[in-house]
Design a protein around this motif. Structure first.
Motif, mmCIF file in Angstrom:
data_model
loop_
_atom_site.group_PDB
_atom_site.id
_atom_site.type_symbol
_atom_site.label_atom_id
_atom_site.label_comp_id
_atom_site.label_asym_id
_atom_site.label_seq_id
_atom_site.Cartn_x
_atom_site.Cartn_y
_atom_site.Cartn_z
ATOM 1 N N TRP A 38 0.832 -1.215 0.000
ATOM 2 C CA TRP A 38 0.000 0.000 0.000
ATOM 3 C C TRP A 38 0.867 1.266 0.000
ATOM 4 C CZ3 TRP A 38 -0.671 3.314 4.453
ATOM 5 C CH2 TRP A 38 -1.579 4.362 4.223
ATOM 6 N N LEU A 39 1.971 1.255 0.771
ATOM 7 C CA LEU A 39 2.825 2.435 0.870
ATOM 8 C C LEU A 39 3.424 2.817 -0.473
ATOM 9 C CD1 LEU A 39 4.749 1.841 4.227
ATOM 10 C CD2 LEU A 39 3.055 3.606 3.745
ATOM 11 N N PHE A 40 3.796 1.807 -1.270
ATOM 12 C CA PHE A 40 4.494 2.091 -2.527
ATOM 13 C C PHE A 40 3.585 1.912 -3.743
ATOM 14 C CE2 PHE A 40 7.875 0.822 0.433
ATOM 15 C CZ PHE A 40 8.630 1.980 0.390
ATOM 16 N N SER A 41 2.283 1.933 -3.527
ATOM 17 C CA SER A 41 1.366 1.708 -4.645
ATOM 18 C C SER A 41 1.382 2.853 -5.643
ATOM 19 C CB SER A 41 -0.058 1.484 -4.122
ATOM 20 O OG SER A 41 -0.488 2.613 -3.377
ATOM 21 N N GLY A 42 1.966 3.997 -5.280
ATOM 22 C CA GLY A 42 2.048 5.114 -6.211
ATOM 23 C C GLY A 42 2.918 4.835 -7.413
ATOM 24 N N GLY A 43 3.816 3.879 -7.294
ATOM 25 C CA GLY A 43 4.654 3.486 -8.424
ATOM 26 C C GLY A 43 5.862 4.373 -8.604
ATOM 27 N N VAL A 44 5.647 5.624 -8.934
ATOM 28 C CA VAL A 44 6.750 6.568 -9.119
ATOM 29 C C VAL A 44 6.440 7.823 -8.315
ATOM 30 C CG1 VAL A 44 7.380 5.722 -11.416
ATOM 31 C CG2 VAL A 44 5.674 7.514 -11.191
ATOM 32 N N PRO A 45 7.473 8.536 -7.857
ATOM 33 C CA PRO A 45 7.214 9.772 -7.100
ATOM 34 C C PRO A 45 6.533 10.820 -7.969
ATOM 35 C CG PRO A 45 9.493 9.027 -6.817
ATOM 36 C CD PRO A 45 8.900 8.198 -7.919
ATOM 37 N N LEU A 68 8.989 23.237 -15.736
ATOM 38 C CA LEU A 68 9.204 22.533 -14.460
ATOM 39 C C LEU A 68 7.859 22.222 -13.802
ATOM 40 C CD1 LEU A 68 12.205 24.626 -13.071
ATOM 41 C CD2 LEU A 68 12.289 22.238 -13.793
ATOM 42 N N GLN A 69 6.974 23.192 -13.819
ATOM 43 C CA GLN A 69 5.663 22.992 -13.186
ATOM 44 C C GLN A 69 4.854 21.939 -13.935
ATOM 45 O OE1 GLN A 69 4.589 24.541 -10.217
ATOM 46 N NE2 GLN A 69 3.052 22.929 -10.416
ATOM 47 N N ALA A 70 5.045 21.852 -15.249
ATOM 48 C CA ALA A 70 4.274 20.894 -16.052
ATOM 49 C C ALA A 70 4.797 19.467 -15.924
ATOM 50 C CB ALA A 70 4.303 21.325 -17.526
ATOM 51 N N SER A 71 6.010 19.309 -15.419
ATOM 52 C CA SER A 71 6.550 17.964 -15.261
ATOM 53 C C SER A 71 5.757 17.194 -14.214
ATOM 54 C CB SER A 71 8.024 18.045 -14.838
ATOM 55 O OG SER A 71 8.532 16.749 -14.586
ATOM 56 N N PRO A 72 5.272 15.985 -14.519
ATOM 57 C CA PRO A 72 4.440 15.250 -13.535
ATOM 58 C C PRO A 72 5.171 14.917 -12.251
ATOM 59 C CG PRO A 72 4.682 14.024 -15.621
ATOM 60 C CD PRO A 72 5.458 15.277 -15.776
ATOM 61 N N GLY A 73 6.481 14.828 -12.301
ATOM 62 C CA GLY A 73 7.224 14.466 -11.097
ATOM 63 C C GLY A 73 7.566 15.634 -10.207
ATOM 64 N N LEU A 74 7.271 16.868 -10.678
ATOM 65 C CA LEU A 74 7.706 18.057 -9.930
ATOM 66 C C LEU A 74 6.541 18.991 -9.682
ATOM 67 C CD1 LEU A 74 10.912 18.967 -11.980
ATOM 68 C CD2 LEU A 74 10.827 17.670 -9.846
ATOM 69 N N THR A 75 6.690 19.787 -8.644
ATOM 70 C CA THR A 75 5.813 20.933 -8.454
ATOM 71 C C THR A 75 6.673 22.077 -7.919
ATOM 72 O OG1 THR A 75 3.815 21.760 -7.392
ATOM 73 C CG2 THR A 75 5.149 20.269 -6.107
ATOM 74 N N VAL A 76 6.570 23.229 -8.565
ATOM 75 C CA VAL A 76 7.340 24.402 -8.111
ATOM 76 C C VAL A 76 6.580 24.983 -6.931
ATOM 77 C CG1 VAL A 76 8.312 26.623 -8.760
ATOM 78 C CG2 VAL A 76 8.194 24.766 -10.440
ATOM 79 N N SER A 77 6.967 24.564 -5.759
ATOM 80 C CA SER A 77 6.227 24.958 -4.558
ATOM 81 C C SER A 77 6.699 26.280 -3.988
ATOM 82 C CB SER A 77 6.352 23.865 -3.488
ATOM 83 O OG SER A 77 7.703 23.693 -3.119
ATOM 84 N N GLU A 78 7.940 26.658 -4.305
ATOM 85 C CA GLU A 78 8.493 27.891 -3.740
ATOM 86 C C GLU A 78 9.283 28.629 -4.816
ATOM 87 O OE1 GLU A 78 7.900 28.773 -0.660
ATOM 88 O OE2 GLU A 78 7.197 26.907 0.258
ATOM 89 N N GLN A 79 9.211 29.966 -4.769
ATOM 90 C CA GLN A 79 10.041 30.788 -5.651
ATOM 91 C C GLN A 79 10.700 31.885 -4.806
ATOM 92 O OE1 GLN A 79 8.883 31.735 -9.696
ATOM 93 N NE2 GLN A 79 6.993 30.557 -9.485
ATOM 94 N N PRO A 80 11.680 31.502 -4.003
ATOM 95 C CA PRO A 80 12.330 32.487 -3.117
ATOM 96 C C PRO A 80 13.138 33.500 -3.917
ATOM 97 C CG PRO A 80 13.499 30.402 -3.068
ATOM 98 C CD PRO A 80 12.277 30.176 -3.900
ATOM 99 N N ALA A 81 13.484 34.593 -3.216
ATOM 100 C CA ALA A 81 14.188 35.692 -3.894
ATOM 101 C C ALA A 81 15.686 35.445 -3.992
ATOM 102 C CB ALA A 81 13.923 36.997 -3.154
ATOM 103 N N ASP A 135 14.067 14.902 -13.396
ATOM 104 C CA ASP A 135 12.985 15.624 -14.054
ATOM 105 C C ASP A 135 13.379 17.071 -14.350
ATOM 106 O OD1 ASP A 135 11.481 13.373 -14.045
ATOM 107 O OD2 ASP A 135 10.228 13.921 -12.337
ATOM 108 N N ILE A 136 14.195 17.665 -13.481
ATOM 109 C CA ILE A 136 14.686 19.028 -13.763
ATOM 110 C C ILE A 136 15.530 19.016 -15.033
ATOM 111 C CG2 ILE A 136 16.288 20.810 -12.950
ATOM 112 C CD1 ILE A 136 15.316 20.126 -10.088
ATOM 113 N N ASP A 137 16.390 18.025 -15.162
ATOM 114 C CA ASP A 137 17.237 17.922 -16.350
ATOM 115 C C ASP A 137 16.380 17.756 -17.610
ATOM 116 O OD1 ASP A 137 19.962 17.524 -17.584
ATOM 117 O OD2 ASP A 137 19.007 15.625 -18.121
ATOM 118 N N SER A 138 15.321 16.947 -17.506
ATOM 119 C CA SER A 138 14.448 16.752 -18.668
ATOM 120 C C SER A 138 13.758 18.055 -19.059
ATOM 121 C CB SER A 138 13.403 15.684 -18.352
ATOM 122 O OG SER A 138 14.012 14.445 -18.089
ATOM 123 N N ALA A 139 13.295 18.808 -18.053
ATOM 124 C CA ALA A 139 12.612 20.087 -18.348
ATOM 125 C C ALA A 139 13.574 21.079 -18.981
ATOM 126 C CB ALA A 139 12.010 20.653 -17.058
#
Length: 386
Positions: A38-45, A68-81, A135-139
């Motif tokens: 159950w813990l790893f049922s997500g398959g990929v992060p 980067l935001q469109a990549s399924p494996g990533l979410t741009v959660s922060e944009q610090p200065a 995923d960053i490299d792919s983007a």
């Protein structure tokens, strides 16, 4: 055969009368398998949080952030200065990676045809960090390909767009979905099962000496030690081999991982691995003549299997002790066989080596264990120790 069956029936009667011993051989390993599945049922992060420090503020940098935001494996959660603020977020475990777009990146691309984007990932969380870095490299590569056509060719002429003199095309050989579920569960399922079996077998053999019932056990088994030992092992081997088969069906069929090799070879390997750990449990009990000591040694021996199996970290360059300990574990040989048959589709000639190693783990500890247990059965001083 009559002696073996008599011993097996005696063990089954004991399990029916002892709820906790029965639990260790039945519902506890099943519950553990269910939890990790159950813990790893997500398959990929998915949607790993990353921080983007955009000091360029150009059309190019905004396009990169969108990719980067469109990549399924990533979410741009922060944009610090600043980069310092981004590293603070990484230290607080709010992001697994940081992307730094220096000021002037867009200008450098238009003027010189190239620019530099820096990425940092948290190697303390190896799986998440490396997945984010990939995923960053792919983007970045996707944006780079667009820029080569849309901006460099436009501003510097089509002749300025050239393919790199040397390029690498990387292809995944096995586990094509790069599924962490397939990778981790294939390790954790047999790790849980062999540890539970080893502890259960130590308890099964150890209590005959602890409770001074070894003579009664042998009498009920027609005073034949080897069939008595095999009969005691039989219920546990049947149960855990069934659990192992179910775990393989879960991975290969129900979760769609597929089976590249032979299911029969995999089941033979599983049966030999469980038989090997049962033989080692017999050896530990017969050598120590003390159930508590044997349990401690079994926990130390089988509990380190996954860490020393070389499945998560290569042994090349490791110390001699690490390589020796890894070679002394049946789990290491089984994982080689499992990788060959589950993912790689190796031939029988290749898989014969780990199968042979597993057979040695059955024969050598089993033979020594039977001899030592025979001596303990005739020595009243070995009975009743707690």
């Amino acid at each position: 055969m009559q002696a073996l069956l008599a011993s097996a029936r005696r063990e089954c009667r004991f399990l029916r009368a002892s709820p906790w011993d029965l639990a260790l051989a039945t519902w506890i390993p099943c519950v553990l398998l269910f939890i990790v599945a159950w813990l790893f049922s997500g398959g990929v992060p998915r949607e790993l949080p990353v921080a983007v420090v955009d000091l360029d503020r150009s059309t190019t940098s905004r396009e990169l952030v969108r990719h980067l935001q469109a990549s399924p494996g990533l979410t741009v959660s922060e944009q610090p200065a600043s980069l310092e603020q981004a590293f603070s977020l990484a230290r607080a475990l709010k992001v697994y990676a940081v992307v730094h777009i220096p000021a002037g990146t867009g200008r450098d691309i238009q003027r010189d045809g190239s620019g530099t984007v820096l990425s940092y990932f948290n190697a303390s969380y190896q799986v998440a960090g490396q997945a984010a870095a990939r995923d960053i490299d792919s983007a970045v590569q996707a944006v780079s390909a667009q820029l080569a056509v849309a901006e460099v060719a436009l501003t510097r002429g089509p002749a300025s767009v050239r393919a790199a003199p040397v390029s690498v095309q990387t292809s995944v050989l096995f586990n094509p979905g790069r599924s962490y579920e397939q990778f981790l569960l294939a390790l954790l399922f047999p790790a849980i099962l062999h540890l539970a079996l080893c502890v259960a077998m130590v308890g099964a053999f150890g209590r005959e000496l602890r409770d001074a019932t070894i003579q009664a056990w042998l009498r009920e088994s027609h005073d034949r030690l080897v069939p008595a030992v095999l009969g005691k092992m039989a219920p546990y081997l049947l149960l855990f081999t069934a659990y192992g088969a179910a775990s393989l069906v879960w991975l290969a069929v129900l979760r769609g991982g597929g089976l590249a090799g032979g299911f029969g070879l995999l089941m033979l390997g599983q049966a030999l691995m469980y038989l090997a750990y049962a033989a080692i449990a017999l050896l530990l009990v017969a050598a120590t003549r003390n159930m508590a000591s044997a349990l401690s040694m079994a926990g130390l021996y089988a509990g380190t299997s996954l860490a020393f199996s070389a499945a998560t970290f290569p042994l090349q360059g490791a110390s001699w002790f690490t390589r020796l300990w890894s070679a002394l574990l049946p789990f290491t040989a089984y994982l080689k066989l499992q990788a060959q048959q589950l993912d790689m589709g190796s031939s029988l000639a290749v898989s014969a080596w780990p199968l042979g190693a597993l057979l040695l783990f059955v024969v050598i500890p089993g033979a020594i264990g039977v001899v030592l247990l025979g001596r303990a059965s005739r020595d009243p001083a070995a009975w009743g120790r707690r």
